[in-house]
Design a protein around this motif. Structure first.
Motif, mmCIF file in Angstrom:
data_model
loop_
_atom_site.group_PDB
_atom_site.id
_atom_site.type_symbol
_atom_site.label_atom_id
_atom_site.label_comp_id
_atom_site.label_asym_id
_atom_site.label_seq_id
_atom_site.Cartn_x
_atom_site.Cartn_y
_atom_site.Cartn_z
ATOM 1 N N LEU A 17 2.155 -11.812 -3.206
ATOM 2 C CA LEU A 17 1.486 -10.510 -3.650
ATOM 3 C C LEU A 17 0.540 -10.006 -2.763
ATOM 4 N N GLY A 18 0.598 -8.604 -2.259
ATOM 5 C CA GLY A 18 -0.143 -7.978 -1.184
ATOM 6 C C GLY A 18 -1.101 -7.437 -2.067
ATOM 7 N N PHE A 19 -2.385 -7.819 -1.386
ATOM 8 C CA PHE A 19 -3.743 -7.280 -2.037
ATOM 9 C C PHE A 19 -3.885 -5.899 -1.870
ATOM 10 N N GLY A 20 -4.405 -5.167 -3.007
ATOM 11 C CA GLY A 20 -4.619 -3.802 -3.185
ATOM 12 C C GLY A 20 -3.441 -3.077 -3.486
ATOM 13 N N ASP A 21 -2.352 -3.722 -3.656
ATOM 14 C CA ASP A 21 -0.787 -3.078 -3.938
ATOM 15 C C ASP A 21 -0.868 -3.024 -5.437
ATOM 16 N N ALA A 22 -1.340 -2.172 -6.175
ATOM 17 C CA ALA A 22 -1.102 -2.132 -7.761
ATOM 18 C C ALA A 22 0.235 -1.959 -8.155
ATOM 19 N N THR A 23 1.194 -1.377 -7.301
ATOM 20 C CA THR A 23 2.617 -1.433 -7.751
ATOM 21 C C THR A 23 3.231 -2.855 -7.893
ATOM 22 N N SER A 25 1.608 -5.651 -7.972
ATOM 23 C CA SER A 25 0.843 -6.024 -9.245
ATOM 24 C C SER A 25 1.398 -5.908 -10.483
ATOM 25 N N ALA A 26 1.718 -4.705 -10.571
ATOM 26 C CA ALA A 26 2.559 -4.269 -11.977
ATOM 27 C C ALA A 26 3.812 -4.803 -11.995
ATOM 28 N N ALA A 27 4.613 -5.026 -10.940
ATOM 29 C CA ALA A 27 5.855 -5.708 -10.700
ATOM 30 C C ALA A 27 5.793 -7.071 -11.189
ATOM 31 N N ALA A 28 4.811 -7.826 -10.727
ATOM 32 C CA ALA A 28 4.675 -9.273 -10.931
ATOM 33 C C ALA A 28 4.275 -9.379 -12.360
ATOM 34 N N VAL A 29 3.547 -8.492 -13.051
ATOM 35 C CA VAL A 29 3.162 -8.746 -14.390
ATOM 36 C C VAL A 29 4.214 -8.327 -15.266
ATOM 37 N N ALA A 30 5.252 -7.539 -14.911
ATOM 38 C CA ALA A 30 6.212 -7.043 -15.650
ATOM 39 C C ALA A 30 7.408 -8.281 -15.563
ATOM 40 N N ALA A 31 7.549 -8.798 -14.592
ATOM 41 C CA ALA A 31 8.398 -9.740 -14.211
ATOM 42 C C ALA A 31 8.236 -11.190 -15.162
ATOM 43 N N ALA A 32 6.997 -11.283 -15.228
ATOM 44 C CA ALA A 32 6.507 -12.460 -15.917
ATOM 45 C C ALA A 32 6.474 -12.151 -17.522
ATOM 46 N N GLY A 33 6.581 -10.733 -17.977
ATOM 47 C CA GLY A 33 6.669 -10.728 -19.279
ATOM 48 C C GLY A 33 5.315 -10.335 -19.798
ATOM 49 N N GLY A 34 4.020 -10.201 -18.946
ATOM 50 C CA GLY A 34 2.930 -9.932 -19.343
ATOM 51 C C GLY A 34 1.726 -10.449 -18.481
ATOM 52 N N MET A 35 0.493 -10.069 -18.624
ATOM 53 C CA MET A 35 -0.379 -10.629 -17.686
ATOM 54 C C MET A 35 -0.681 -12.048 -17.891
#
Length: 132
Positions: free
Chosen positions: A1-7, A9-19
């Motif tokens: 996960l790249g630091f400061g990369d909101a996109t 972060s959002a993709a990681a959360v979406a892939a995990a099915g939530g926070m």
């Protein structure tokens, strides 16, 4: 996960099915010398890491952020930790627990060659207080 990369972060959360309930980071406070040969000529990534943890929406409320590091620049490291817990009533994290070297001894491999300029391994645990 790249630091400061909101996109990202959002993709990681979406892939995990939530926070996430837990985020673990290891040696992310280490400021390495790059091609310039000195951290003085490289970007300090702690501000981007802080932005990711505060604004990235990675952790659900009450989620835990485990960070492990060997201290190399205590002032810089403490500024990062202070950034996590600052903000008064709007702060997003609280320091939840520190684990001592003795508590970690059975988890961490021992080495015969220790760098005297590098501190002992440490772990801090922070708890998310608010919705991102």
């Amino acid at each position: 996960l790249g630091f400061g990369d909101a996109t990202a972060s959002a993709a990681a959360v979406a892939a995990a099915g939530g926070m996430f309930d837990v985020v673990v980071a290891s040696e992310v406070l280490h400021w390495t010398a790059g091609a310039g040969g000195s951290p003085l000529f490289e970007d300090d990534t702690t501000a981007l890491l802080l932005e990711t943890m505060l604004d990235g929406g990675l952790l659900r409320p009450n989620g835990l952020f485990f960070i492990t590091w060997k201290s190399r620049d205590i002032g810089r490291e403490e500024r990062f930790f202070d950034g996590l817990v600052s903000g008064g009533e709007s702060r997003k994290f609280e320091q939840y627990q520190d684990l001592t070297t003795e508590q970690l001894a059975h988890l961490l491999p021992t080495t015969t060659q220790e760098d005297p300029a590098v501190g002992r391994p440490s772990i801090r645990v922070f708890r998310r207080l608010t919705d991102p």
